[in-house]
Design an enzyme around this catalytic site. Sequence first.
Site, PDB file in Angstrom:
ATOM      1  N   ALA A 148       0.801  -1.183  -0.097  1.00  0.00           N
ATOM      2  CA  ALA A 148       0.147   0.077   0.108  1.00  0.00           C
ATOM      3  C   ALA A 148       0.841   1.230  -0.075  1.00  0.00           C
ATOM      4  O   ALA A 148       0.607   2.335  -0.727  1.00  0.00           O
ATOM      5  CB  ALA A 148      -1.000  -0.023   1.080  1.00  0.00           C
ATOM      6  N   SER A 196       4.235  -5.914 -16.857  1.00  0.00           N
ATOM      7  CA  SER A 196       3.481  -5.742 -15.621  1.00  0.00           C
ATOM      8  C   SER A 196       2.065  -5.180 -15.959  1.00  0.00           C
ATOM      9  O   SER A 196       1.729  -5.588 -16.827  1.00  0.00           O
ATOM     10  CB  SER A 196       4.118  -4.527 -14.833  1.00  0.00           C
ATOM     11  OG  SER A 196       3.595  -4.191 -13.639  1.00  0.00           O
ATOM     12  N   GLU A 224     -10.196 -12.629 -13.606  1.00  0.00           N
ATOM     13  CA  GLU A 224      -9.366 -13.768 -13.144  1.00  0.00           C
ATOM     14  C   GLU A 224      -8.926 -13.077 -11.681  1.00  0.00           C
ATOM     15  O   GLU A 224      -8.439 -12.123 -11.658  1.00  0.00           O
ATOM     16  CB  GLU A 224      -8.065 -14.223 -13.821  1.00  0.00           C
ATOM     17  CG  GLU A 224      -8.286 -14.754 -15.251  1.00  0.00           C
ATOM     18  CD  GLU A 224      -7.008 -14.756 -15.924  1.00  0.00           C
ATOM     19  OE1 GLU A 224      -5.896 -14.917 -15.570  1.00  0.00           O
ATOM     20  OE2 GLU A 224      -7.182 -14.565 -17.219  1.00  0.00           O
ATOM     21  N   LYS A 283      -6.494 -12.071  -8.869  1.00  0.00           N
ATOM     22  CA  LYS A 283      -5.111 -11.697  -8.954  1.00  0.00           C
ATOM     23  C   LYS A 283      -4.356 -12.367  -7.857  1.00  0.00           C
ATOM     24  O   LYS A 283      -4.254 -12.077  -6.705  1.00  0.00           O
ATOM     25  CB  LYS A 283      -4.771 -10.382  -9.013  1.00  0.00           C
ATOM     26  CG  LYS A 283      -3.280  -9.664  -9.077  1.00  0.00           C
ATOM     27  CD  LYS A 283      -3.265  -8.286  -9.521  1.00  0.00           C
ATOM     28  CE  LYS A 283      -2.059  -8.006  -9.796  1.00  0.00           C
ATOM     29  NZ  LYS A 283      -0.876  -8.293  -8.554  1.00  0.00           N
ATOM     30  N   ASP A 306      -1.700 -13.686  -5.485  1.00  0.00           N
ATOM     31  CA  ASP A 306      -0.595 -12.923  -4.955  1.00  0.00           C
ATOM     32  C   ASP A 306       0.637 -13.941  -4.514  1.00  0.00           C
ATOM     33  O   ASP A 306       0.999 -14.437  -3.791  1.00  0.00           O
ATOM     34  CB  ASP A 306      -0.831 -12.303  -3.706  1.00  0.00           C
ATOM     35  CG  ASP A 306       0.091 -11.031  -3.491  1.00  0.00           C
ATOM     36  OD1 ASP A 306       0.817 -10.565  -4.186  1.00  0.00           O
ATOM     37  OD2 ASP A 306      -0.330 -10.277  -2.353  1.00  0.00           O
ATOM     38  N   ARG A 352       9.978 -13.873 -13.881  1.00  0.00           N
ATOM     39  CA  ARG A 352       9.874 -12.688 -14.761  1.00  0.00           C
ATOM     40  C   ARG A 352      10.911 -11.626 -14.680  1.00  0.00           C
ATOM     41  O   ARG A 352      11.342 -11.034 -15.705  1.00  0.00           O
ATOM     42  CB  ARG A 352       8.452 -11.747 -14.265  1.00  0.00           C
ATOM     43  CG  ARG A 352       8.146 -10.755 -15.300  1.00  0.00           C
ATOM     44  CD  ARG A 352       6.918  -9.968 -14.649  1.00  0.00           C
ATOM     45  NE  ARG A 352       7.353  -9.254 -13.531  1.00  0.00           N
ATOM     46  CZ  ARG A 352       6.566  -8.495 -12.823  1.00  0.00           C
ATOM     47  NH1 ARG A 352       5.286  -8.026 -13.430  1.00  0.00           N
ATOM     48  NH2 ARG A 352       6.964  -7.919 -11.777  1.00  0.00           N
ATOM     49  N   TYR A 386      -1.849 -18.698 -16.198  1.00  0.00           N
ATOM     50  CA  TYR A 386      -2.973 -17.819 -16.511  1.00  0.00           C
ATOM     51  C   TYR A 386      -2.670 -17.205 -18.122  1.00  0.00           C
ATOM     52  O   TYR A 386      -3.781 -16.271 -18.303  1.00  0.00           O
ATOM     53  CB  TYR A 386      -3.000 -16.735 -15.538  1.00  0.00           C
ATOM     54  CG  TYR A 386      -1.680 -15.835 -15.233  1.00  0.00           C
ATOM     55  CD1 TYR A 386      -0.993 -15.142 -16.394  1.00  0.00           C
ATOM     56  CD2 TYR A 386      -0.958 -15.762 -13.968  1.00  0.00           C
ATOM     57  CE1 TYR A 386       0.476 -14.547 -16.085  1.00  0.00           C
ATOM     58  CE2 TYR A 386       0.206 -15.119 -13.781  1.00  0.00           C
ATOM     59  CZ  TYR A 386       0.793 -14.458 -14.771  1.00  0.00           C
ATOM     60  OH  TYR A 386       1.865 -13.950 -14.455  1.00  0.00           O
ATOM     61  N   LYS A 423      -6.951  -3.502  -7.621  1.00  0.00           N
ATOM     62  CA  LYS A 423      -6.657  -3.874  -6.437  1.00  0.00           C
ATOM     63  C   LYS A 423      -7.819  -3.895  -5.484  1.00  0.00           C
ATOM     64  O   LYS A 423      -8.661  -3.103  -5.310  1.00  0.00           O
ATOM     65  CB  LYS A 423      -5.695  -3.026  -5.998  1.00  0.00           C
ATOM     66  CG  LYS A 423      -4.557  -3.065  -6.781  1.00  0.00           C
ATOM     67  CD  LYS A 423      -3.668  -4.317  -6.771  1.00  0.00           C
ATOM     68  CE  LYS A 423      -2.423  -4.446  -7.501  1.00  0.00           C
ATOM     69  NZ  LYS A 423      -1.179  -4.234  -6.449  1.00  0.00           N
ATOM     70  N   CYS A 449       0.967  -8.725  37.890  1.00  0.00           N
ATOM     71  CA  CYS A 449      -0.346  -8.646  37.017  1.00  0.00           C
ATOM     72  C   CYS A 449      -0.822  -7.318  37.170  1.00  0.00           C
ATOM     73  O   CYS A 449      -0.847  -6.825  38.255  1.00  0.00           O
ATOM     74  CB  CYS A 449      -0.989  -9.781  37.779  1.00  0.00           C
ATOM     75  SG  CYS A 449      -2.980  -9.582  36.996  1.00  0.00           S
ATOM     76  N   CYS A 491      -4.250  -7.634  39.366  1.00  0.00           N
ATOM     77  CA  CYS A 491      -4.431  -8.347  40.825  1.00  0.00           C
ATOM     78  C   CYS A 491      -3.068  -7.789  41.240  1.00  0.00           C
ATOM     79  O   CYS A 491      -3.146  -8.256  42.581  1.00  0.00           O
ATOM     80  CB  CYS A 491      -4.867  -9.502  40.992  1.00  0.00           C
ATOM     81  SG  CYS A 491      -3.797 -10.678  40.392  1.00  0.00           S
ATOM     82  N   CYS A 512      -0.275 -14.957  35.246  1.00  0.00           N
ATOM     83  CA  CYS A 512      -0.475 -14.234  36.452  1.00  0.00           C
ATOM     84  C   CYS A 512      -0.823 -15.427  37.508  1.00  0.00           C
ATOM     85  O   CYS A 512      -1.205 -16.458  37.089  1.00  0.00           O
ATOM     86  CB  CYS A 512      -1.639 -13.392  36.290  1.00  0.00           C
ATOM     87  SG  CYS A 512      -2.426 -13.126  38.066  1.00  0.00           S
ATOM     88  N   CYS A 539      -7.344 -13.193  41.135  1.00  0.00           N
ATOM     89  CA  CYS A 539      -7.302 -12.277  39.954  1.00  0.00           C
ATOM     90  C   CYS A 539      -8.592 -12.011  39.156  1.00  0.00           C
ATOM     91  O   CYS A 539      -9.186 -12.965  38.711  1.00  0.00           O
ATOM     92  CB  CYS A 539      -6.234 -12.680  39.040  1.00  0.00           C
ATOM     93  SG  CYS A 539      -6.047 -11.495  37.656  1.00  0.00           S
TER      94      CYS A 539
END
Length: 678
Positions: free
Chosen positions: A37, A85, A116, A118, A120, A139, A228, A317, A411, A414, A429, A435
């Site tokens: 991203a 690409s 299709e 895609k 990954d 590739r 593909y 995407k 903890c 408690c 704990c 507790c």
Amino acid sequence: MSDHQASTLADLQALTKKLNDYSYAYHVQDAPVVPDAEYDRCYRELQQLEALHPEWVQPDSPTQRVGEKPDNGFVSVEHTIPMLSLDNAFDHDSMIDFDERVRKLANATSITYCCEPKLDGLAISIRYEDGRLVRGVTRGDGLTGEDITSNIKTIYSVPLKLRTDNPPPVLEVRGEIYMPKAGFDKLNQQAVEKGEKTFVNPRNAAAGSLRQLDPKITASRPLVLCAYSIGYAEGWQQPESHYEGLLQLAEWGFKTNSLMARVNGVQGCLDYYDKLAAERDGLSYDIDGIVYKVDSIAQQKQLGFVARAPRWAIARKFPAQEEVTQILGVDFQVGRTGAITPVARLQPTFVGGVTVSNATLHNQDEIERLGVKVNDWVVIRRAGDVIPQVVQVLEERRPDNAQEVVFPTHCPVCDSDIERVAGEAVQRCTGGLVCGAQLKERLKHFVSRKAMDIDGLGDKLIEQLVDAKLVTTPVDIYLLKDKPARLLAMERMGDKSVEKLLNAIEQSKRTLFNRFVYALGIREVGEATARTLTQYFVSLDKLMAATEAELIEVEDVGPIVAQHIRLFFDQEDNVATVEGLLAQGITWETALKTDVSELPLAGKTYVVTGTLSRYSRDEVKDLLIKLGAKVSGSVSAKTDCLVAGEKAGSKLTKAQSLEVPVMDEDALHAMLVELGAV
Ligand SMILES: NC(=O)c1ccc[n+]([C@@H]2O[C@H](COP(=O)([O-])OP(=O)(O)OC[C@H]3O[C@@H](n4cnc5c(N)ncnc54)[C@H](O)[C@@H]3O)[C@@H](O)[C@H]2O)c1
Ligand SMILES: [Zn+2]
């Protein structure tokens, strides 16, 4: 850099270099330094800058080329036809623009597209001569790739020979090599156990596995090839549509994607998107989008290519499953068994379709393995409805104020000591029921549907009851009937709901042995183990007295589970709780048998496992009545017949258990025959 007008050539050069560094880490080293991203955002920014200043475009700009030149120990091979690409679309509007462009260039009113998923993974080209595999090449930078023939030959879904007596003299098939989710999880789990580095995502794992200099390592990795497209062929006339080409490949023995489809026009593409987006999380492999291809090969030729991608295809995407964010702090949560789980508090970020503000860090080992610090920038992954994970620390972005994560010694709820049992990753704990956190979680488990199944005693109410010190052990739940006024004082409780709750509590007293054992919340004793244990020991006394050696005799019970069970019943508090519960009138029918031929006397509950695929709950009830069983009300856990493991009214599926209080052996047998279980 939102104000592009003000950007300088130096900005553009810096952005180009940054993207090339990311790309090198991703494509050559199989170790991305940022999530996709982030890469995609920078890439689009560069595209926009370049559009404003075409004269500035650098010769090594990622917009001008594909992937990276390989630089490791493999032999370089030039592709017969470049492996390009794909252009990306991130929303419906860009898809509509794409379709408009295509229709204009192809001079057509409507286009047929092949859709299709895609996958990954990474792209590969495999060459067959006279039907035999001769070479597999990555590739690479699109023009040259790496010869990884020995490695791809280890993948079962790669045909070594085409399934035809009449193969094309030369055929180059293109496809994606990927790692299914289950294989990825297992591989990472093994890596954690061995203290090795884990892979960030399945794509990375596939790439890293494929580009191993030792094919034995590749062979040990769960990789799959999905074909593909046909890249190139000699002495053979390709079908006129892309889709038919894929059908031909399937016939020759290639795996193709079962979800691919041919659709008409852009609306067909948009509908396909909605359908696949809804299915995404449930698929057994990762997809990051959809590839739409103009189906007609003649139209594809007419449309041609631009610098790095065909004009006749686009990758739409899906929302990213990985994002970058900052860790603001680490909280420590206490679970039912006292396990302390470190949870990263995050700068809220949108990932996997939702806003995420926490991610689990699992335990101290995981914190060390990741090398994560407070204020670090990290990659968060949220795939499907799995709890968000921190998968990677962006070390080069570590701020000056980064701080070590300090595990508490006491903890947070408690204040009891925290201990770490040798050989275990978790810290716990030691406060037990002192507790509050453990008590609440234990009670929630105790009343849950598959345990004592007390309707109306939800999480919020349990928290109030514990905070008001009205309930300090599971036994106290059965004493609430003496304190209706206190119950009425709880939030959102009225006369009706109090009455309903008390009824549900009362009803839960009549239960099943395996539910009771499961409800106790013994560590490592889940629903299935509780069932095998109770079937094996038949009586609670015997189970409580069993030694570790005796426990190990039980199917599915290993040394660790045996130890946890023993430890549980060695605790005086626990024994007191069990006795207290029995004193409140909790009962179950005891004899549990699976073998029909060995049934003891009538009048008890039997568990029968068989194939009961033909009957609904009501049909089972009718049948029981017909056979003389006493069945009152609806058939459920609380009445005379129990069909375990499914929702009311749903059809019984294969091999479910049926627990029946029976009249006599003959009648039971008749019923089983009727149900098809014997
Ligand atoms: N995180 C990073 O640092 C970093 C760096 C570089 C690139 N990337 C990522 O890599 C991608 C861009 O790389 P790209 O050039 O491989 O383009 P791409 O992944 O957008 O599209 C082309 C690839 O799609 C794959 N593919 C899957 N199913 C396919 C199908 N049915 N038909 C055709 N192709 C199919 C093929 O491997 C093909 O090479 C982006 O997702 C980008 O985020 C990430
Ligand atoms: Zn505690």
